[in-house]
Design a protein around this motif. Sequence first.
Motif, PDB file in Angstrom:
ATOM      1  N   ASP A  41       0.838  -1.206   0.000  1.00  0.00           N
ATOM      2  CA  ASP A  41       0.000   0.000   0.000  1.00  0.00           C
ATOM      3  C   ASP A  41       0.870   1.251   0.000  1.00  0.00           C
ATOM      4  OD1 ASP A  41      -2.350  -1.504   0.120  1.00  0.00           O
ATOM      5  OD2 ASP A  41      -2.389  -1.479   2.316  1.00  0.00           O
ATOM      6  N   GLU A  42       1.925   1.217   0.795  1.00  0.00           N
ATOM      7  CA  GLU A  42       2.830   2.377   0.882  1.00  0.00           C
ATOM      8  C   GLU A  42       3.539   2.590  -0.473  1.00  0.00           C
ATOM      9  OE1 GLU A  42       2.612   4.132   3.534  1.00  0.00           O
ATOM     10  OE2 GLU A  42       2.808   2.978   5.385  1.00  0.00           O
ATOM     11  N   TRP A  43       3.940   1.482  -1.080  1.00  0.00           N
ATOM     12  CA  TRP A  43       4.611   1.570  -2.385  1.00  0.00           C
ATOM     13  C   TRP A  43       3.662   2.148  -3.451  1.00  0.00           C
ATOM     14  CZ3 TRP A  43       9.521   1.294  -3.877  1.00  0.00           C
ATOM     15  CH2 TRP A  43       9.799   1.213  -5.248  1.00  0.00           C
ATOM     16  N   ASP A  44       2.404   1.754  -3.363  1.00  0.00           N
ATOM     17  CA  ASP A  44       1.407   2.272  -4.303  1.00  0.00           C
ATOM     18  C   ASP A  44       1.255   3.787  -4.136  1.00  0.00           C
ATOM     19  OD1 ASP A  44       1.046  -0.300  -5.193  1.00  0.00           O
ATOM     20  OD2 ASP A  44      -0.820  -0.638  -4.074  1.00  0.00           O
ATOM     21  N   LEU A  45       1.286   4.262  -2.910  1.00  0.00           N
ATOM     22  CA  LEU A  45       1.207   5.713  -2.667  1.00  0.00           C
ATOM     23  C   LEU A  45       2.413   6.423  -3.284  1.00  0.00           C
ATOM     24  CD1 LEU A  45      -0.055   5.802   1.036  1.00  0.00           C
ATOM     25  CD2 LEU A  45      -1.313   6.577  -0.986  1.00  0.00           C
ATOM     26  N   LEU A  46       3.594   5.820  -3.124  1.00  0.00           N
ATOM     27  CA  LEU A  46       4.801   6.396  -3.712  1.00  0.00           C
ATOM     28  C   LEU A  46       4.651   6.518  -5.235  1.00  0.00           C
ATOM     29  CD1 LEU A  46       7.834   7.241  -3.712  1.00  0.00           C
ATOM     30  CD2 LEU A  46       8.380   4.795  -3.901  1.00  0.00           C
ATOM     31  N   GLU A  47       4.154   5.449  -5.860  1.00  0.00           N
ATOM     32  CA  GLU A  47       4.019   5.460  -7.314  1.00  0.00           C
ATOM     33  C   GLU A  47       2.958   6.464  -7.793  1.00  0.00           C
ATOM     34  OE1 GLU A  47       3.657   1.305  -8.624  1.00  0.00           O
ATOM     35  OE2 GLU A  47       5.796   1.467  -9.085  1.00  0.00           O
ATOM     36  N   GLN A  48       2.044   6.819  -6.891  1.00  0.00           N
ATOM     37  CA  GLN A  48       1.050   7.850  -7.210  1.00  0.00           C
ATOM     38  C   GLN A  48       1.575   9.245  -6.848  1.00  0.00           C
ATOM     39  OE1 GLN A  48      -2.826   6.747  -5.395  1.00  0.00           O
ATOM     40  NE2 GLN A  48      -2.092   4.638  -5.471  1.00  0.00           N
ATOM     41  N   HIS A  49       2.835   9.321  -6.438  1.00  0.00           N
ATOM     42  CA  HIS A  49       3.500  10.579  -6.069  1.00  0.00           C
ATOM     43  C   HIS A  49       2.891  11.221  -4.823  1.00  0.00           C
ATOM     44  CE1 HIS A  49       5.769  10.327  -9.784  1.00  0.00           C
ATOM     45  NE2 HIS A  49       4.637  10.138 -10.427  1.00  0.00           N
ATOM     46  N   TYR A  50       2.536  10.353  -3.867  1.00  0.00           N
ATOM     47  CA  TYR A  50       2.077  10.819  -2.570  1.00  0.00           C
ATOM     48  C   TYR A  50       3.128  10.477  -1.515  1.00  0.00           C
ATOM     49  CZ  TYR A  50      -2.756  11.778  -4.045  1.00  0.00           C
ATOM     50  OH  TYR A  50      -3.877  12.307  -4.636  1.00  0.00           O
ATOM     51  N   ASN A  51       3.470  11.478  -0.684  1.00  0.00           N
ATOM     52  CA  ASN A  51       4.397  11.258   0.429  1.00  0.00           C
ATOM     53  C   ASN A  51       3.597  11.336   1.724  1.00  0.00           C
ATOM     54  OD1 ASN A  51       6.587  13.344  -1.434  1.00  0.00           O
ATOM     55  ND2 ASN A  51       6.639  11.124  -1.382  1.00  0.00           N
ATOM     56  N   ARG A  52       3.559  10.221   2.476  1.00  0.00           N
ATOM     57  CA  ARG A  52       2.658  10.133   3.635  1.00  0.00           C
ATOM     58  C   ARG A  52       3.284  10.706   4.899  1.00  0.00           C
ATOM     59  NH1 ARG A  52       1.349   6.594   7.737  1.00  0.00           N
ATOM     60  NH2 ARG A  52       2.861   5.013   7.132  1.00  0.00           N
ATOM     61  N   VAL A  53       2.508  11.506   5.620  1.00  0.00           N
ATOM     62  CA  VAL A  53       2.830  11.964   6.974  1.00  0.00           C
ATOM     63  C   VAL A  53       1.664  11.526   7.860  1.00  0.00           C
ATOM     64  CG1 VAL A  53       3.345  13.919   8.458  1.00  0.00           C
ATOM     65  CG2 VAL A  53       4.054  13.978   6.054  1.00  0.00           C
ATOM     66  N   THR A  54       1.831  10.401   8.532  1.00  0.00           N
ATOM     67  CA  THR A  54       0.794   9.805   9.378  1.00  0.00           C
ATOM     68  C   THR A  54      -0.480   9.563   8.560  1.00  0.00           C
ATOM     69  OG1 THR A  54       1.783  11.037  11.223  1.00  0.00           O
ATOM     70  CG2 THR A  54      -0.264   9.879  11.677  1.00  0.00           C
TER      71      THR A  54
END
Length: 324
Positions: free
Chosen positions: A101-114
């Motif tokens: 899930d985290e990798w998918d966010l990266l590929e969508q160009h999202y950087n997660r903060v909590t």
Amino acid sequence: MNKGPISQFIEQNFLHFNAASLVDAAKGYETHINEGGKMMVTLAGAMSTAELGISLAEMIRAGKVDIISCTGANLEEDVMNLVAHSHYKRVPNYRDLTPQDEWDLLEQHYNRVTDTCIPEEEAFRRLQKHMEDAWHAAEAKGERYFPHEFLYQVVNSGVLAQYYEIDPKNSWIVAAAERNIPIVCPGWEDSTTGNIFTSNVIKGKLNVHTVKTGIEYMVYLTEWYRANSGGKGVGFFQIGGGIAGDFPICVVPMMYQDLEWTDVPFWSYFCQISDSTTSYGSYSGAVPNEKITWGKLDINTPKFIVESDATIVAPLIFAYILNK
């Protein structure tokens, strides 16, 4: 001025433990300001992404904050929220995310903060071009500025207004730029903007000296403190731990012990909001009295610690000080 409903609720219900500490700290802050003292607020963590600007900007405009120390992340993330708010992605179930899930966010160009994802394209890249323009313009004129001064230039120029997605009254950087209050930003190099500047240096496009350094920030803070610590003195309101607090609080023992200026006043109020464990050498979790041994606080300095979540505590304290 009479207190509003939020302050009345706090006084009626926040009677013990961390709740009582919150009230004591707020009243101590209020007294310090009312008696003519100045106040430094330090921002660690991701307080800008937590949208602390909603309450902090009002504090700045009301003259309740005189100087800020923050990480490079907090410096830039307030502006990123200003220009790309609608593109942020909320992830309420962030505790359940898998590595995939985290990798998918990266590929969508999202950087997660909590529970909040910063949109890379809209946030970072919208700011990048204008910051690079400011760096190049200064270098062409042989000028050098601090990181916050470059950001002030960009904000005050109006070039970002085309992107505004929140009311600028809720941006603490806009408020700080309006008042031109001093900011100390130690460790700016580890921010995204700092990384972008570094990449320009490595590519040979910019000179490393165009942006002033952390040592120069300490000199700048020394001059400011000397000019503002008379009378009631300067208070220290620390949100979170880390370098945003550790760096500026050291200016007092540095002047007293290393410069041997024996007339330097201690910080005249201290509060820290922290959820760090008070043990095992953690400076973020050190009780305020430990700072006496380092020549930062006096025996009689009003000292407060609220061991709780700063995203909850800080807006409540600010609401109390603003008579909400």
